[in-house]
Design a protein around this motif. Structure first.
Motif, PDB file in Angstrom:
ATOM      1  N   ASP A  89       0.828  -1.221   0.000  1.00 53.77           N
ATOM      2  CA  ASP A  89       0.000   0.000   0.000  1.00 53.77           C
ATOM      3  C   ASP A  89       0.855   1.261   0.000  1.00 53.77           C
ATOM      4  O   ASP A  89       0.469   2.279  -0.550  1.00 53.77           O
ATOM      5  N   LEU A  92       1.786   3.036  -3.410  1.00 53.18           N
ATOM      6  CA  LEU A  92       0.739   3.610  -4.269  1.00 53.18           C
ATOM      7  C   LEU A  92       0.849   5.133  -4.376  1.00 53.18           C
ATOM      8  O   LEU A  92       0.914   5.829  -3.362  1.00 53.18           O
ATOM      9  N   ARG A 116      -7.071  -6.141 -11.831  1.00 52.90           N
ATOM     10  CA  ARG A 116      -7.484  -6.404 -10.455  1.00 52.90           C
ATOM     11  C   ARG A 116      -8.180  -7.756 -10.447  1.00 52.90           C
ATOM     12  O   ARG A 116      -8.997  -8.045 -11.315  1.00 52.90           O
ATOM     13  N   ALA A 140      -1.476   1.746 -16.112  1.00 44.46           N
ATOM     14  CA  ALA A 140      -0.727   2.104 -14.902  1.00 44.46           C
ATOM     15  C   ALA A 140       0.698   2.455 -15.296  1.00 44.46           C
ATOM     16  O   ALA A 140       1.192   2.026 -16.348  1.00 44.46           O
ATOM     17  N   GLU A 142       4.629   2.258 -13.600  1.00 43.35           N
ATOM     18  CA  GLU A 142       5.404   1.778 -12.466  1.00 43.35           C
ATOM     19  C   GLU A 142       6.660   2.638 -12.339  1.00 43.35           C
ATOM     20  O   GLU A 142       7.303   2.952 -13.342  1.00 43.35           O
ATOM     21  N   PRO A 171      -1.756   3.750 -10.517  1.00 47.04           N
ATOM     22  CA  PRO A 171      -2.833   3.137 -11.290  1.00 47.04           C
ATOM     23  C   PRO A 171      -3.719   4.195 -11.957  1.00 47.04           C
ATOM     24  O   PRO A 171      -3.998   5.240 -11.359  1.00 47.04           O
TER      25      PRO A 171
END
Ligand code: OOG
Ligand code: MG
Length: 266
Positions: A89, A92, A116, A140, A142, A171
């Motif tokens: 988390d 993000l 997802r 998304a 990265e 995302p």
């Protein structure tokens, strides 16, 4: 009496070295310099210990990412086979948000297709089983950040141990059903300050980004693990990664999946 240090495994020691490098934004030499016999399974053992450390610091697992699923990435890093890493988390960054370059070592950004899952996937799975288990597909980006000197490592065990260079992920907010689009024919364009830095079609990712999830399930099964329901999965970058500089505005546009933007600051 034995001290904790005496009973600590090599995987735990190496995970601590990598975790300290990450938190202190310090480059370290590849682990294989001092441990030339480190294998890919050893690398995953270090990765797992590293994730345990992050969980002990309050982080929560939210998904997984595949790496080296495109020819462009394999060539950029000169490494041949797909690997996975764990997303938490704390990695993000919301779409439209800011990436602080100085909070990392030498962050690079790359364009991806993300999924997802709403059902667990385990072992050998078919394309249809993956599609049935995915509740959404979205674009998304990265942000990678190797803990190794100069973002250079010459072996899979090193990069696997370093959680596949995971740092942050951004995302997109346009989510579509996985059967609503031809996932092999999505044009992807990553622009930096209005200039195209990378462009590819989505089939650059494993021939089909869904195949990355099939490969991920197979890699997890080798370690007795599954892809849990509710995971966010990055299928791997379609192009080479771009080294971010403060002031860069990065925008990814994917057919049918809208745009994802992020700004780099000091
Ligand atoms: C490893 C991570 C590769 C991808 O999308 O191919 C990756 C690296 O490039 O250092 O995330
Ligand atoms: Mg990636």
């Amino acid at each position: 009496m034995t001290s904790t240090a005496d009973v600590m495994t090599l995987a735990q020691t190496l995970a601590q070295t990598l975790d300290a490098a990450r938190r202190e934004r310090r480059e370290i030499p590849p682990l294989t310099h001092a441990h030339p016999n480190l294998s890919v399974p050893d690398g995953y053992a270090v990765q797992a210990e590293g994730i345990r450390l992050r969980e002990a610091q309050g982080e929560r697992r939210v998904g997984l990412k595949m790496g080296f699923t495109s020819e462009a990435k394999r060539q950029q890093m000169n490494l041949g086979s797909p690997i996975f890493g764990v997303l938490t988390d704390r990695m993000l960054v919301p779409a439209g948000g800011v990436v602080h370059v100085n909070a990392g070592i030498h962050p690079r950004i790359e364009p991806e297709i993300a999924f997802r899952t709403s059902k667990e996937l385990k072992g050998t799975v078919t394309r249809d089983e993956v599609l049935d288990a995915c509740s959404a597909v979205f674009a998304a980006m990265e942000v990678l950040d190797s803990r190794f000197v100069g973002f250079k490592y010459f072996s899979l065990p090193d990069v696997v141990a370093d959680n596949a260079s995971s740092s942050l992920f951004v995302p997109g907010t346009t989510e579509r059903g996985v059967r609503d689009l031809d996932l092999t024919k999505l044009q992807m364009r990553m622009e930096v300050n209005g200039k195209v830095e990378g462009e590819a079609r989505s089939d650059a990712i494993s021939g089909d980004p869904v195949v990355s999830l099939i490969q991920l399930c197979a890699l997890l099964a080798e370690r007795g693990e599954v892809l849990p329901a509710g995971s966010l999965v990055l299928s791997g970058a379609a192009t080479a990664a771009y080294l971010m500089k403060p002031g860069d505005h990065v925008k990814l546009t994917v057919d049918g999946l809208g745009t994802v933007e992020v700004t780099a600051r000091e």
